[in-house]
Design an enzyme around this catalytic site. Sequence first.
Site, PDB file in Angstrom:
ATOM      1  CE  LYS B  28      34.349  20.289 -11.771  1.00 30.05           C
ATOM      2  NZ  LYS B  28      34.580  19.045 -11.034  1.00 30.05           N
ATOM      3  CB  SER B 103      35.031  16.000 -13.121  1.00 27.67           C
ATOM      4  OG  SER B 103      34.431  16.775 -12.061  1.00 27.67           O
ATOM      5  CB  SER B 127      35.817  15.607  -9.247  1.00 24.21           C
ATOM      6  OG  SER B 127      35.262  14.462 -10.000  1.00 24.21           O
TER       7      SER B 127
END
Lengths: 495, 422, 92
Positions: B28, B103, B127
């Site tokens: 990420k 997210s 997330s």
Amino acid sequence: MTAQALEQRDLTVVIGLEVHVQLETATKIFCGCSTEAADDEEPNTRTCPVCLGLPGALPVLNEAAVEAAVKIGKALDADVAEETRFHRKNYYYPDLPKNFQITQYDAPICSDGTLEIAVEGDRRDVGIQRAHLEEDPGSLQHEGGGIDTADYTLVNYNRAGTPLMEIVTAPDFRGPAEVRQFLAKLEEVLEYLGVFDSTRDGSLRVDANISLVPSEEARADGTIPTDALEAANRTEVKNISSHKGAEKALAYEVTRQKNAVERGRGVEQETRHWDESRGITVSMRSKEEEKDYRYFREADLPPLQVADWKERVPIPELPDARRERFREEYGLDAEAASKLTSTKEVADFFEDVAAEFDPDLAATWVADNLLGELNYRGMEITDVSGRLDEFKRLVELVAAGDITVKNAEEVVLREMLDEGDDPDTVIEREGLGKAAAGEVEGAVEEAIEENPEAVEDYHEGEEGALNYLVGQVMGKTGGSADPGTVNQLLRERLE
Amino acid sequence: MSLNAFITEETIDGADEGPLAGRTVAVKDNISTEGVRTTCGSEMLEEYVPPYDATVVERLKEAGATVVGKTNMDEFGMGTTTETSAFGPTKNPVDESRVPGGSSGGSAAAVADGQADLALGTDTGGSIRCPAAFCGVVGIKPTYGLVSRYGLVAYANSLEQIGPIAPTVEGAAELLDVLAGPDKRDATTREVERESSYADAADGDVDGLSIGVPTELLDGADDGVLDAFWDVVADLESQGATYHEVNLPSVEHAVQAYYVIAMSEASSNLARFDGVRYGVSGGYEGNWNESFARSREEGFGAEVKRRVLLGTYALSAGYHDKYYAKAQDAREWIKRDFDDAFSEADVLASPTMPVPPFELGESLDDPLQMYLADANTVPVNLANLPAVSVPAGDVDGLPVGLQLVGPKFGEATIVRAASAAE
Amino acid sequence: MSETPVDAEEVRHVADLARVDLDESELEEFAAQFADILDYFDALDEVPEVESETDLVNVMRPDEVREGLTQEEALRNAPETEDGYFKGPRVS
């Protein structure tokens, strides 16, 4: 309180201090970068993701900083909190890599201490409200003018993250001289603890809060009630970096404020900047007005429970106590005691010598001779602490009479410092050894034979003639005879 | 790629050998990779290249993994759909008209689409779990303190953790084994005693497992989601587990507490972005306040600005006690409730998300609605506990996730339970 | 409607504190959204006071020097530098 009403009353100066001291640890408070600046250090060469505030970096607390803080608390007779934690103080400024400072807020590591000062002969305790740990910001250079007129700012984060101890006093000062005394005393104590170095640039920074309070508001014991203090307008003076500077800045402020009151203008509540070069304080009204720091706990640093460290952490005998003891134990006068405790290292050195020799002799040799010669050469006692044994050897030779005091002081000690040789080597090289007894007697005989006029003058009562003869003998022995002994021998011979 | 799962595609080789040798991992984009752009999905860091690796990236390399790129995400982790990214939304591989969740949407989509074997996500309020649920893969949010955050660009530092995303429970557990463990550079990590690896715990043995179902976390869920949920619970029962209802009255306030704390911390964690040391410069007109304000106006998207402002508000004089202090009280209350529940249950179960994946664009007009969608996941972050989302069927072809919450450092238990539910 | 009045002025004040320049339309939009959000947060008033338990304590590191960044690495991402310094806006 109207300016006019204020003008008509007798005013008392009330000062409180916030003192920031840089701690002498090897590394910064939250990262492993060195705290030591090389000479002519280039900017931004002593940083890492943590002290530069790079995204993703995290602080980790330096245990030496905590130890230093506990030592300071112990020396100031303060309480060390059962649980202490760090908070974030949020504000924006280019010297702050994260735009918040990790500091302590409502749970400081130390609180409620005192430091004693002597004001015009009276001993007084200055209250230390709290002392806490925090990180130093970076340094700013203002391009294109001074702080008010620059076009842009150059920033160097080498200093960012240096451990600081912020020490906050009660508003117990009543004049600038007391403030200077306190700061000098504080520096001495901190140096004794080994946590502070006053010779380091920027190691001490002082913010002073000064108010003029109507004298009638003061209590009988000299303290000022909080509401009276809060009613008075308070000026904060920043950018003070020495104890002498503090006295000057505050003396200036007191005069400025008293003048303002006399002229009916009153004093504004504001922050002022001390300009050392111009000797004045300048209003900083343009600086951020509201101070909403939005303090909240620093979740990246677990709290500390180190109250038990206070017991365990060793602190040396503090300067005042040591001076007292030197006077009692070694029979030294105040001046000698003071000189010999000027730093912990000098005191340690002296005691080592005094352990083996007569204290008076040790005191003379360390305080007068050694410190004098070191001073002259711009050296410190720490430059010679590794040569303690050599120094003691010199004192030993003097004490035994194996070398004249004059030679020891003027030749041997100086060459020891300048050439780095040990005393025996110097003595041999310069031929300063105790003249053999026979040699002296022989020289005395020769001098008497060679100077009949002087002998006759002496017999007629002229003392000066004897000195002349002593000089002759000294010359023959290359100065290595003891003049007292020569004098004695001559008298005996000339009877 | 048409899914837009990656912001930067770049290969970073690991060691020749190790437990992850031969596997590809997507990371990420809020996790620092030395020499490789790390944007956090934001214009502010569009050109930021870290000079250091996050600890988890070091561990991946040591384990022999090959990093294949940095994945798309909601800007600075603030969002539930990956639509607040400055680099465009990511599409859900299961249904490209839908969001992948957020997210960590890019990471989950990459794994679901086979573009990477494994992925790293981060979880502040759900997330990792939300996109895992929406994309039909497995995601684990570890106990706070199990995995180092050194190198993770902070959003809410008392809530967030880095965790694994994988197609299977065992895969996620294997990755967790590599990531977990104390780090001297993160003072909030600690050593945890373990009898065996997390991967070994994926043995599907739930005989005697006691499952608590918090009724509050079922309220407001879609019927389709509830059906899928009860189906998987029944399946676990058939394998020897039992369930009972529990009450967590404090979770009524969890969303408020979460957002107040997260936004407050964000307002401070994002303060460093002022254009001096990195980021978008605000120029030299005027003084530093004006310059910084321009930098941040330009560099931050709307959701980030909203949260930074609300967080500043919640911490400011006059409001601190009402919002921030109260939120911390709520957090403590929630922790106690969970502790009580675990005295009578081994794991707690609920749907991960109350609804199936939204359509792209559906959620953007009403921020408050978005916040409410996190109701099932945020309590876990507030309580500093571990949780896993494992696929539990679908609603009209759209993936549904089962969330299993464990006691502190009880990752082995939730891995075991999740492996039985697979 | 919302019980917590939040007008554009208040939003502007908070935007100042947060150093985020907002234009007029953003101010209006945020004011409307904030009112609803803060209203929702008001429910926290009902939460009882709870003492927090301390968990991890006394995490420290030894006072040993560790290698850091070179000047080049430190300055690499800066929009502007001069002679090894970061170039920042003026401070007053």
